[in-house]
Design a protein around this motif. Structure first.
Motif, PDB file in Angstrom:
ATOM      1  N   MET A 398       0.835  -1.209   0.000  1.00 14.43           N
ATOM      2  CA  MET A 398       0.000   0.000   0.000  1.00 14.43           C
ATOM      3  C   MET A 398       0.865   1.253   0.000  1.00 14.43           C
ATOM      4  N   LYS A 399       1.912   1.251   0.808  1.00 20.03           N
ATOM      5  CA  LYS A 399       2.779   2.424   0.879  1.00 20.03           C
ATOM      6  C   LYS A 399       3.570   2.617  -0.414  1.00 20.03           C
ATOM      7  N   TRP A 400       3.912   1.513  -1.076  1.00 19.23           N
ATOM      8  CA  TRP A 400       4.632   1.628  -2.340  1.00 19.23           C
ATOM      9  C   TRP A 400       3.772   2.339  -3.386  1.00 19.23           C
ATOM     10  N   GLN A 401       2.481   2.114  -3.346  1.00 12.67           N
ATOM     11  CA  GLN A 401       1.575   2.795  -4.267  1.00 12.67           C
ATOM     12  C   GLN A 401       1.384   4.258  -3.894  1.00 12.67           C
ATOM     13  N   ALA A 402       1.279   4.540  -2.592  1.00 11.48           N
ATOM     14  CA  ALA A 402       0.959   5.893  -2.144  1.00 11.48           C
ATOM     15  C   ALA A 402       2.187   6.774  -1.940  1.00 11.48           C
ATOM     16  N   ASP A 403       3.271   6.192  -1.418  1.00 13.13           N
ATOM     17  CA  ASP A 403       4.459   6.984  -1.069  1.00 13.13           C
ATOM     18  C   ASP A 403       5.697   6.089  -1.149  1.00 13.13           C
ATOM     19  N   PRO A 404       6.147   5.765  -2.378  1.00 13.35           N
ATOM     20  CA  PRO A 404       7.259   4.813  -2.517  1.00 13.35           C
ATOM     21  C   PRO A 404       8.545   5.281  -1.852  1.00 13.35           C
ATOM     22  N   SER A 405       8.713   6.574  -1.710  1.00 12.94           N
ATOM     23  CA  SER A 405       9.959   7.066  -1.122  1.00 12.94           C
ATOM     24  C   SER A 405      10.114   6.632   0.325  1.00 12.94           C
ATOM     25  N   ILE A 406       9.004   6.541   1.096  1.00 14.76           N
ATOM     26  CA  ILE A 406       9.142   6.137   2.492  1.00 14.76           C
ATOM     27  C   ILE A 406       9.499   4.658   2.585  1.00 14.76           C
ATOM     28  N   VAL A 407       9.057   3.853   1.604  1.00 20.19           N
ATOM     29  CA  VAL A 407       9.462   2.447   1.569  1.00 20.19           C
ATOM     30  C   VAL A 407      10.960   2.351   1.308  1.00 20.19           C
ATOM     31  N   LEU A 408      11.448   3.141   0.370  1.00 17.95           N
ATOM     32  CA  LEU A 408      12.878   3.135   0.071  1.00 17.95           C
ATOM     33  C   LEU A 408      13.695   3.635   1.260  1.00 17.95           C
ATOM     34  N   ILE A 409      13.194   4.669   1.940  1.00 16.17           N
ATOM     35  CA  ILE A 409      13.879   5.182   3.135  1.00 16.17           C
ATOM     36  C   ILE A 409      13.946   4.098   4.209  1.00 16.17           C
ATOM     37  N   ALA A 410      12.841   3.370   4.398  1.00 14.54           N
ATOM     38  CA  ALA A 410      12.813   2.311   5.401  1.00 14.54           C
ATOM     39  C   ALA A 410      13.789   1.189   5.064  1.00 14.54           C
ATOM     40  N   VAL A 411      13.783   0.754   3.798  1.00 12.66           N
ATOM     41  CA  VAL A 411      14.700  -0.314   3.380  1.00 12.66           C
ATOM     42  C   VAL A 411      16.150   0.135   3.539  1.00 12.66           C
ATOM     43  N   ALA A 412      16.434   1.369   3.112  1.00 13.70           N
ATOM     44  CA  ALA A 412      17.792   1.893   3.248  1.00 13.70           C
ATOM     45  C   ALA A 412      18.193   2.003   4.715  1.00 13.70           C
ATOM     46  N   GLY A 413      17.256   2.475   5.548  1.00 11.24           N
ATOM     47  CA  GLY A 413      17.548   2.603   6.971  1.00 11.24           C
ATOM     48  C   GLY A 413      17.853   1.275   7.624  1.00 11.24           C
ATOM     49  N   ILE A 414      17.058   0.251   7.300  1.00  8.41           N
ATOM     50  CA  ILE A 414      17.294  -1.085   7.845  1.00  8.41           C
ATOM     51  C   ILE A 414      18.646  -1.623   7.385  1.00  8.41           C
ATOM     52  N   GLY A 415      18.951  -1.417   6.100  1.00  5.67           N
ATOM     53  CA  GLY A 415      20.241  -1.855   5.580  1.00  5.67           C
ATOM     54  C   GLY A 415      21.408  -1.176   6.261  1.00  5.67           C
ATOM     55  N   VAL A 416      21.298   0.128   6.457  1.00  9.25           N
ATOM     56  CA  VAL A 416      22.364   0.885   7.115  1.00  9.25           C
ATOM     57  C   VAL A 416      22.580   0.388   8.540  1.00  9.25           C
ATOM     58  N   VAL A 417      21.490   0.118   9.249  1.00 10.01           N
ATOM     59  CA  VAL A 417      21.602  -0.357  10.636  1.00 10.01           C
ATOM     60  C   VAL A 417      22.386  -1.663  10.709  1.00 10.01           C
ATOM     61  N   PHE A 418      22.055  -2.623   9.847  1.00  5.85           N
ATOM     62  CA  PHE A 418      22.723  -3.923   9.913  1.00  5.85           C
ATOM     63  C   PHE A 418      24.169  -3.858   9.404  1.00  5.85           C
ATOM     64  N   VAL A 419      24.430  -3.050   8.388  1.00  6.88           N
ATOM     65  CA  VAL A 419      25.819  -2.878   7.912  1.00  6.88           C
ATOM     66  C   VAL A 419      26.660  -2.202   8.993  1.00  6.88           C
ATOM     67  N   PHE A 420      26.085  -1.163   9.614  1.00  3.78           N
ATOM     68  CA  PHE A 420      26.788  -0.456  10.686  1.00  3.78           C
ATOM     69  C   PHE A 420      27.152  -1.408  11.822  1.00  3.78           C
ATOM     70  N   GLU A 421      26.177  -2.235  12.245  1.00  3.59           N
ATOM     71  CA  GLU A 421      26.430  -3.156  13.349  1.00  3.59           C
ATOM     72  C   GLU A 421      27.439  -4.232  12.959  1.00  3.59           C
ATOM     73  N   HIS A 422      27.390  -4.679  11.719  1.00  2.00           N
ATOM     74  CA  HIS A 422      28.346  -5.686  11.258  1.00  2.00           C
ATOM     75  C   HIS A 422      29.776  -5.148  11.340  1.00  2.00           C
ATOM     76  N   VAL A 423      29.959  -3.930  10.856  1.00  2.00           N
ATOM     77  CA  VAL A 423      31.293  -3.324  10.884  1.00  2.00           C
ATOM     78  C   VAL A 423      31.732  -3.083  12.325  1.00  2.00           C
ATOM     79  N   PHE A 424      30.823  -2.551  13.151  1.00  2.00           N
ATOM     80  CA  PHE A 424      31.170  -2.253  14.538  1.00  2.00           C
ATOM     81  C   PHE A 424      31.579  -3.512  15.300  1.00  2.00           C
ATOM     82  N   LEU A 425      30.815  -4.595  15.145  1.00  2.00           N
ATOM     83  CA  LEU A 425      31.115  -5.826  15.878  1.00  2.00           C
ATOM     84  C   LEU A 425      32.388  -6.509  15.384  1.00  2.00           C
ATOM     85  N   ARG A 426      32.720  -6.320  14.114  1.00  2.00           N
ATOM     86  CA  ARG A 426      33.988  -6.871  13.616  1.00  2.00           C
ATOM     87  C   ARG A 426      35.177  -6.095  14.172  1.00  2.00           C
ATOM     88  N   LEU A 427      35.014  -4.786  14.301  1.00  2.00           N
ATOM     89  CA  LEU A 427      36.109  -3.960  14.809  1.00  2.00           C
ATOM     90  C   LEU A 427      36.249  -4.079  16.325  1.00  2.00           C
TER      91      LEU A 427
END
Length: 439
Positions: A398-427
């Motif tokens: 539904m959000k992709w039809q009405a406001d696709p940018s917030i879906v992209l922001i959410a996906v990007a945000g989730i990706g950034v969180v997990f990449v950030f934690e992966h790098v932090f825990l390795r270091l």
């Protein structure tokens, strides 16, 4: 521990008040109009459906909290389920961010109700300015100590549960128990929108995790954490349902959607007159302010626990005090930035995406590694995962039809969180003494 918690500083009543405070502040006041926009004439029943999904979800948290009450509840559950891994740290950080997002949602709701009560424009810089102001107020209450949060939460919870229940009963009585919110759109559209609206309804109930995140400070935590969660969800279900029907009896659907940011106040005037309108605005201000205080209390403690568990980085930036004091500042700063840059609809959507992903990971981790240890039934855990997944998929569509940018922001945000934690825990890998039950 370095974050200075006080055992037995939160009573069962305090915990229930904190849970209901966060839920009612974010739920019926901030999300009624948005849920009505998606679900159409069926919007009151979206709250019932959301309560059912939440009940399956809460089962996991109750089982884990009764077994392992902790001040960093969600972080503790994830670490026990996955060990000191990227999944655990990333999901815990998503939860913390969803709680901070909730704070900005409630802060902007406070501003919208205040400006509506003053009959002032709500499309100006005053909305974020007032929102930031009430966030700072919540921070001041929190730095004064747990007992200030506790007694204030109980007082405000009593006022708003009683007041909002009275509003709902009076509005239904004045409306003759008729339901004006007749629908629009075909059956397929209504059905898809109804399932999607459940994501926001679930968001309206997620405040029960406030209790989980304060587990170590609640009296008799092995018993009272679970009791507080169940009672607060039950109370809020009844309040939400009553008020949803009251709003629907006072306003047609298009007016509910138009007044989505202050729907209760808009419904009060035709049902209860001008005096009822002002009383409802005052009630909304109390509800949102108390919800914000409780949320800031819980998320700052969760961040402090994650810091102590070495799952997120920490810097005091020259600030005095213990880690808990620093995480309070981080919480209000991030919430303030979100309040300034996002509107209510986008804030709610972002919070729903973050929370549902985290929730699915919680259930899967407990199902895979801990269900026998805590005595949880596997079919309930799998049902919770399935319900979350269906709601998440419908909401994203539904959000992709009405406001696709917030879906992209959410996906990007989730990706950034997990990449950030992966790098932090390795270091900076955490100590190996943490509980580990799988990768």
């Amino acid at each position: 521990m370095s974050f200075d918690y006080r055992e037995n500083s939160i009573t069962l009543l305090d915990a229930i008040a904190m849970g209901t405070g966060v839920m009612i502040g974010a739920g019926i006041l901030a999300l009624t109009g948005q849920i009505a926009d998606l679900a159409g004439r069926l919007f009151p029943f979206a709250f019932i459906a959301g309560a059912v999904v939440t009940a399956f979800s809460a089962y996991t948290y109750v089982k884990m909290s009764n077994a392992y009450p902790s001040a960093g509840g969600i972080g503790m559950i994830l670490q026990k389920a996955y060990g000191a891994t990227t999944i655990a740290a990333g999901a815990a950080l998503l939860m913390a961010l969803s709680m901070v997002i909730n704070e900005s949602l409630v802060a902007r709701t406070f501003a919208n109700y205040l400006l509506r009560g003053l009959d002032m424009p709500r499309d100006t810089w005053m909305v974020p300015a007032i929102g930031v102001g009430v966030i700072v107020f919540a921070w001041l209450i929190n730095v004064s100590g747990n007992r200030s949060v506790g007694w204030l939460s109980v007082l405000m919870a009593a006022l708003k549960v009683g007041g909002i229940t009275l509003f709902g009963a009076a509005a239904l009585w004045a409306g003759g128990f008729s339901f004006e919110a007749t629908g629009r759109g075909g059956e397929t559209t209504v059905a898809a929108g109804f399932v999607a609206s459940m994501a926001l309804a679930i968001l309206a109930f997620k405040g029960f995790t406030t209790i989980t995140n304060s587990g170590a400070e609640i009296t008799k935590p092995h018993r009272n954490v679970g009791r507080a969660i169940v009672i607060s969800i039950a109370v809020c279900t009844l309040v939400y349902l009553l008020v949803a029907f009251a709003v629907g009896s006072s306003l047609p659907l298009d007016q509910i959607v138009e007044a989505r940011d202050y729907a209760l106040a808009e419904a009060a005037e035709p049902a209860l007159g001008r005096t009822g309108f002002y009383l409802t605005v005052a009630l909304a201000l109390v509800a949102t302010a108390s919800g914000l205080i409780a949320s800031v209390f819980a998320v700052s403690r969760m961040l402090a626990m994650l810091t102590d568990m070495k799952m997120i980085p920490h810097s005091h930036f020259g600030m005095p005090g213990v880690i808990r004091d620093h995480t309070l500042v981080y919480t209000v700063v991030i919430a303030s930035l979100l309040t300034v840059f996002f509107d209510l609809s986008r804030i709610a959507s972002l919070g729903a995406f973050f929370y549902l992903i985290m929730d699915i990971l919680i259930h899967w981790g407990v199902f895979r590694n801990l269900r026998e240890e805590v005595g949880a039934r596997g079919w309930i855990l799998l049902t919770a995962i399935g319900l979350d997944a269906v709601v998440l998929a419908a909401f994203a569509a539904m959000k992709w039809q009405a406001d696709p940018s917030i879906v992209l922001i959410a996906v990007a945000g989730i990706g950034v969180v997990f990449v950030f934690e992966h790098v932090f825990l390795r270091l900076r890998p955490p100590p190996r003494h943490n509980h580990r039950h799988g990768a």
